[in-house]
Design a protein around this motif. Structure first.
Motif, PDB file in Angstrom:
ATOM      1  N   PHE A 113       0.780  -1.177   0.048  1.00 20.43           N
ATOM      2  CA  PHE A 113       0.007   0.051   0.017  1.00 20.43           C
ATOM      3  C   PHE A 113       0.752   1.045  -0.179  1.00 20.43           C
ATOM      4  CE2 PHE A 113      -2.807  -3.163   2.205  1.00 20.43           C
ATOM      5  CZ  PHE A 113      -3.656  -3.054   1.212  1.00 20.43           C
ATOM      6  N   ASP A 117      -3.964   3.585  -0.965  1.00 21.34           N
ATOM      7  CA  ASP A 117      -4.606   2.375  -1.275  1.00 21.34           C
ATOM      8  C   ASP A 117      -5.510   1.623  -0.227  1.00 21.34           C
ATOM      9  OD1 ASP A 117      -1.767   1.037  -3.445  1.00 21.34           O
ATOM     10  OD2 ASP A 117      -3.541   2.463  -3.686  1.00 21.34           O
ATOM     11  N   VAL A 118      -5.326   1.801   0.973  1.00 22.62           N
ATOM     12  CA  VAL A 118      -6.214   1.179   1.929  1.00 22.62           C
ATOM     13  C   VAL A 118      -7.528   1.741   1.959  1.00 22.62           C
ATOM     14  CG1 VAL A 118      -6.684   0.703   4.242  1.00 22.62           C
ATOM     15  CG2 VAL A 118      -4.497   0.438   3.443  1.00 22.62           C
ATOM     16  N   LEU A 125      -9.286   0.928  -1.512  1.00 26.56           N
ATOM     17  CA  LEU A 125      -9.878  -0.562  -1.326  1.00 26.56           C
ATOM     18  C   LEU A 125     -11.237  -0.526  -0.572  1.00 26.56           C
ATOM     19  CD1 LEU A 125      -9.407  -3.382  -2.036  1.00 26.56           C
ATOM     20  CD2 LEU A 125      -8.079  -3.666   0.136  1.00 26.56           C
ATOM     21  N   ARG A 161     -14.686  -1.728  -2.471  1.00 25.59           N
ATOM     22  CA  ARG A 161     -15.123  -3.081  -2.082  1.00 25.59           C
ATOM     23  C   ARG A 161     -16.627  -2.832  -1.858  1.00 25.59           C
ATOM     24  NH1 ARG A 161     -10.498  -5.630   1.936  1.00 25.59           N
ATOM     25  NH2 ARG A 161     -10.033  -7.272   0.477  1.00 25.59           N
ATOM     26  N   VAL A 168     -12.818  -7.675  -4.376  1.00 22.12           N
ATOM     27  CA  VAL A 168     -11.153  -7.288  -4.795  1.00 22.12           C
ATOM     28  C   VAL A 168     -10.424  -7.653  -3.662  1.00 22.12           C
ATOM     29  CG1 VAL A 168      -9.570  -5.256  -5.246  1.00 22.12           C
ATOM     30  CG2 VAL A 168     -12.160  -4.971  -5.794  1.00 22.12           C
ATOM     31  N   ASP A 169      -9.592  -8.711  -4.162  1.00 23.75           N
ATOM     32  CA  ASP A 169      -8.528  -9.444  -3.090  1.00 23.75           C
ATOM     33  C   ASP A 169      -7.223  -8.968  -3.407  1.00 23.75           C
ATOM     34  OD1 ASP A 169      -7.567 -11.025  -1.589  1.00 23.75           O
ATOM     35  OD2 ASP A 169      -8.115 -12.847  -2.301  1.00 23.75           O
ATOM     36  N   PRO A 170      -6.584  -8.474  -2.546  1.00 24.79           N
ATOM     37  CA  PRO A 170      -5.078  -7.808  -2.730  1.00 24.79           C
ATOM     38  C   PRO A 170      -4.224  -9.205  -2.748  1.00 24.79           C
ATOM     39  CG  PRO A 170      -6.263  -6.668  -1.062  1.00 24.79           C
ATOM     40  CD  PRO A 170      -7.064  -7.596  -1.314  1.00 24.79           C
ATOM     41  N   PHE A 183      -1.858  -5.070  -8.344  1.00 20.88           N
ATOM     42  CA  PHE A 183      -2.781  -4.682  -7.556  1.00 20.88           C
ATOM     43  C   PHE A 183      -3.097  -3.288  -7.587  1.00 20.88           C
ATOM     44  CE2 PHE A 183      -4.438  -3.359  -3.174  1.00 20.88           C
ATOM     45  CZ  PHE A 183      -5.653  -3.981  -3.494  1.00 20.88           C
ATOM     46  N   SER A 184      -1.959  -2.723  -7.542  1.00 21.83           N
ATOM     47  CA  SER A 184      -2.056  -1.005  -7.504  1.00 21.83           C
ATOM     48  C   SER A 184      -2.679  -0.535  -8.723  1.00 21.83           C
ATOM     49  CB  SER A 184      -0.725  -0.551  -7.220  1.00 21.83           C
ATOM     50  OG  SER A 184      -0.339  -0.731  -5.989  1.00 21.83           O
ATOM     51  N   LEU A 229      -6.411  -1.600  -8.614  1.00 24.64           N
ATOM     52  CA  LEU A 229      -7.323  -0.658  -7.891  1.00 24.64           C
ATOM     53  C   LEU A 229      -7.571   0.633  -8.476  1.00 24.64           C
ATOM     54  CD1 LEU A 229      -8.268  -0.954  -4.845  1.00 24.64           C
ATOM     55  CD2 LEU A 229      -6.166   0.122  -4.052  1.00 24.64           C
TER      56      LEU A 229
END
Length: 230
Positions: free
Chosen positions: A2, A122-123, A126, A130, A135-137, A145-146, A149
């Motif tokens: 993140f 990012d947290v 997310l 969601r 979405v599963d990191p 992932f970034s 996202l």
């Protein structure tokens, strides 16, 4: 995995944006360090003033009093993040309107506001996405992932920009919203006194609204009106 950009309070270089004093802290928390690239008007201060005016009309005062506000709010998404999302959607709305008003296609993509310094990590993103998508990191590496996202965030903001347009038009009427947005790039159609007496640029006076809507006709206005009121 993140990223955590700073969300400190703004310094003296932050642009002053007029609004309800009771909402100053919330506005600053959501916009500190953010320089939206979506501002295409030659009057960026006026654009920021409109975005704050529209944000206050949609979410600000209701949430301050503990009533209304975003009914989808939950423990996972804080008030500052919800404010930031609404502000980002409003910046996207004005960019699209002004493009259409200039005879250009409306932008099809809403940029990730973090590219322009929006205080969002990012947290927090997310938690926002969601609410709509699974979405599963753990399914992707950090880089993949970034990127994914960011794409989810842009999709979310595109939907939110349309929702914000509908809410503004439904709450305040297409005439008022059209006049405000048109004035962002056409200050020459405002009464001179409105630009000289030091008053906040919004809300517009009834005379300014009437003049913008009916005083100077043209195909660009018709196209922009149809786009906004569709």
């Amino acid at each position: 995995m993140f990223s955590h950009p700073s969300a400190d309070r703004p310094g003296p270089s932050e642009p002053f944006v007029p609004g309800e004093p009771a909402l100053d802290d919330r506005w600053r928390a959501a916009t500190a360090g953010w320089r939206p690239s979506s501002i295409r008007s030659a009057h960026p201060d006026r654009v920021r003033a409109w975005v704050r005016h529209a944000w206050e009309g949609l979410d600000g005062p209701a949430s301050t009093s503990g009533e209304g506000g975003d009914p989808r709010g939950d423990d996972e998404v804080g008030r500052r993040v919800l404010d930031l999302m609404t502000v980002a959607a409003l910046f996207a709305l004005q960019e699209r309107f002004l493009a259409v008003a200039a005879g250009e296609p409306a932008p099809t993509e809403v940029p990730d506001p973090r590219r322009d310094g929006a205080p969002l990590d990012d947290v927090e993103v997310l938690a926002v996405v969601r609410r709509t998508w699974e979405v599963d990191p753990a399914e992707l590496g950090a880089e993949g992932f970034s990127a994914e996202l960011s794409g989810f965030l842009q999709d979310h903001l595109e939907e939110l920009a349309e929702e914000v347009r509908e809410r503004l038009v439904g709450r305040r009427g297409p005439t008022q919203v059209f006049a405000e947005l048109w004035s962002l790039d056409h200050v020459d159609e405002l009464e001179p006194a409105a630009e000289q007496d030091g008053a906040p640029p919004f809300p517009l006076s009834t005379d300014d609204v009437a003049w913008i809507v009916s005083g100077v006709p043209g195909p660009e206005k018709h196209t922009a009106w149809e786009w906004l009121a569709r």
